[in-house]
Design an enzyme around this catalytic site. Sequence first.
Site, short mmCIF file in Angstrom:
data_model
loop_
_atom_site.label_atom_id
_atom_site.label_comp_id
_atom_site.label_asym_id
_atom_site.label_seq_id
_atom_site.Cartn_x
_atom_site.Cartn_y
_atom_site.Cartn_z
N GLU A 14 42.47 41.73 39.22
CA GLU A 14 41.66 41.96 38.03
C GLU A 14 40.41 42.73 38.44
O GLU A 14 40.16 42.95 39.63
CB GLU A 14 41.28 40.64 37.35
CG GLU A 14 40.49 39.69 38.22
CD GLU A 14 40.32 38.31 37.61
OE1 GLU A 14 39.26 37.70 37.84
OE2 GLU A 14 41.24 37.82 36.93
N HIS A 61 35.93 35.12 34.18
CA HIS A 61 35.73 34.71 35.57
C HIS A 61 34.41 35.24 36.09
O HIS A 61 34.00 36.35 35.75
CB HIS A 61 36.85 35.26 36.46
CG HIS A 61 38.18 34.64 36.19
ND1 HIS A 61 39.37 35.28 36.47
CD2 HIS A 61 38.53 33.44 35.66
CE1 HIS A 61 40.38 34.50 36.13
NE2 HIS A 61 39.90 33.38 35.63
#
Length: 711
Positions: A628, A667
């Site tokens: 990511e 996150h």
Amino acid sequence: MFLNEHQSKKLFAAAGIAVPAGDCLGPEDVDAYAPPFSGPWYVKAQVLTGGRGKAGGVLRADTPDALRHTARAILGMTIKGHPVPFVRVEPATDIRKECYLSFMLSRQRREMLLTTSHRGGMEVESTAETRKPLVQRVPLDAGLREHHLRAAFFELGADPAGWTGFRDLAERLFRAVRDDGLLLAEINPLVLTGEGQWVALDGKVELDDNVVDLRPDLQGYHTPEHQGAEENAAREAGLSYVGLSGWVGLLVNGAGLAMATMDLLNFSGLPAANFMDLGGAADGARMRRALDLLFANPKVRAVFINLFGGIVSCAGVARALMEALGTERAAQPVVVRMAGHESAEGRELLRAFAHPDVIIADEVADALDALRRLDEVNRANRASGASPATPPAAAYPLADEAWPLPPAARKGYRRSGRRGVPWLGPDTQVLVQGITGKVAQRHVQLMQEYGTRIVAGVTPFKGGQSVLGVPVYDSVHEACRHHRIDASIIFVPASFAPDAVLEAAAEEIPWAVCITEGIPQRAMLSALKNVPPSPTRVVGPNTPGLIVPGATKIGIMPGYVFTPGPVAIFSRSGTLTYEAAARLSAAGIGQSLCVGVGGDSFIGSDFISLFECIRDDDATEAVLVLGEVGGTAEEDLARWVTATGFAKPVLGFIAARTAPPGRRMGHAGAILDEATGGVEGKLQAMRDAGFAVCPDLASLPERVARALGRG
């Protein structure tokens, strides 16, 4: 949490650092404002972006009338997409020298860095090529030393008479960084005045969100005016939210899956209006707040709920949705896709509910088709004037990823005769740190049902108890004295988790899996640096754990989606791991080892160290990497694969390819920084290393099968 200049200076002042006098004004304050300090004055835009000066957001005013006129003009500006909600007014400073000073917790270097330059302001960047700033490493535990301060001071080229004042200011700034959990504390420019005083003329601060969660007093630095109404409402509701420019309201459980779904919508010509992670709690009240947030957004024309039930029950989410919607018509149609745990039951509940505005999709492709049909209806209504026009959204073309020619199926691997990863298998004996907690007990039971051999637990001062048939000890040392421990799983509060990791490492337990999220970044990085020379391999923090399908599960992942087979999955996201494993398992492709490396900025085992674990494992024939945005883990892995000649086929997927720069996507580590090459830099590094890049989750089974020689 980023602070504007005014709030940064408030924090500096609280630390005893000299700052100019100043007032913060909103539009309602300007007309009646009479500056309490003599002019001339500087009027400075307060926005969370750089480039204010070049954009005309920092101007001088010589009279009170000019000050008010200038303030009104700046308050009407938008700088790099950021409206200006406030200005700071402060008197001109008698500047004799401008310098640069900062402390930063560097993700790339995994160090605290002290940076100084003999030039300040905008000249720092323009002179960096001819004379680079001095960058010093400050050990996290030993802290700031006298030699750091001396080197920094002499780099400034200041008169020796300024030494004492500089040392005092730098020490105070470091204490603020250490005590308040600052990830960045920048003074630019740091000026020496005509009176011989060091003053922070401008400032930039980033607070660690995890520290703010543990320190309510730091919440006072939050400035809601820098966010939109939706983002502020989401923050109050405890939802991870980022506003975007599209028309499909997005509601997903798990940050990684939310990022991937956002990309899928954008690449499919169905642009997302937002990123939103519902998280693990999906009761009716939380669902109601999330839907209210989406329905209140005038850009939203439809809502897409994409749920993968790992531990979360899809049936439970369906009940929460039914409770949230009630019998009233919804403001916009809601498309629901459910997969995983109790997904069939969830769909049946929604079908029986028969809400006229809920569309149930069995697969993601069905959900996209439903959204396209809604888009056609919206277009027809707009053409007839029955509904307002939708603002144009950015286009995201998705290029087809070519299959790499060599080495999609590398031919150089020679079988080693070793199967499996050391210490991980059906005989692995597991210790649970924090076993008496409610969450820990729930997952202990699930791990036991999977077949994991949990032989001991630890909770200080609760030794002698038994939890689910597992003996509890007061310390890890005591547990290791009575049992062979191959792995520890950590379920302790964020404030105590770094020490729990070190306690496991002190006993040289081979694997330590830290499930805990919300750990202050500096504390976790310090712990990770103190693990060596112990051989303990740390996984996490903020990880779903690891699983050897059919043998052992040390984590919180849903065991039923994994099946034994030849593919290792290493991922920065829990929900992406579950989704990928479920798709592969449904296609008859099992997994050898699956590990969530963790979504934080500072983690233990990275992709490279995990690749080293399975390099000579005959049970692993291919590796799938789920990455990511944020950091350089994927680029580092690609370089390592090339440099070492890793012989097994590698496939890669990157989530949040359409994320806006500078925004954190759920996150802590998922923040797009184009300075490091951004998304395209990750993808190109993978391509150059011979990875087979998967454009979306739907392509995983076909591409993995092809890498295994089955396609």
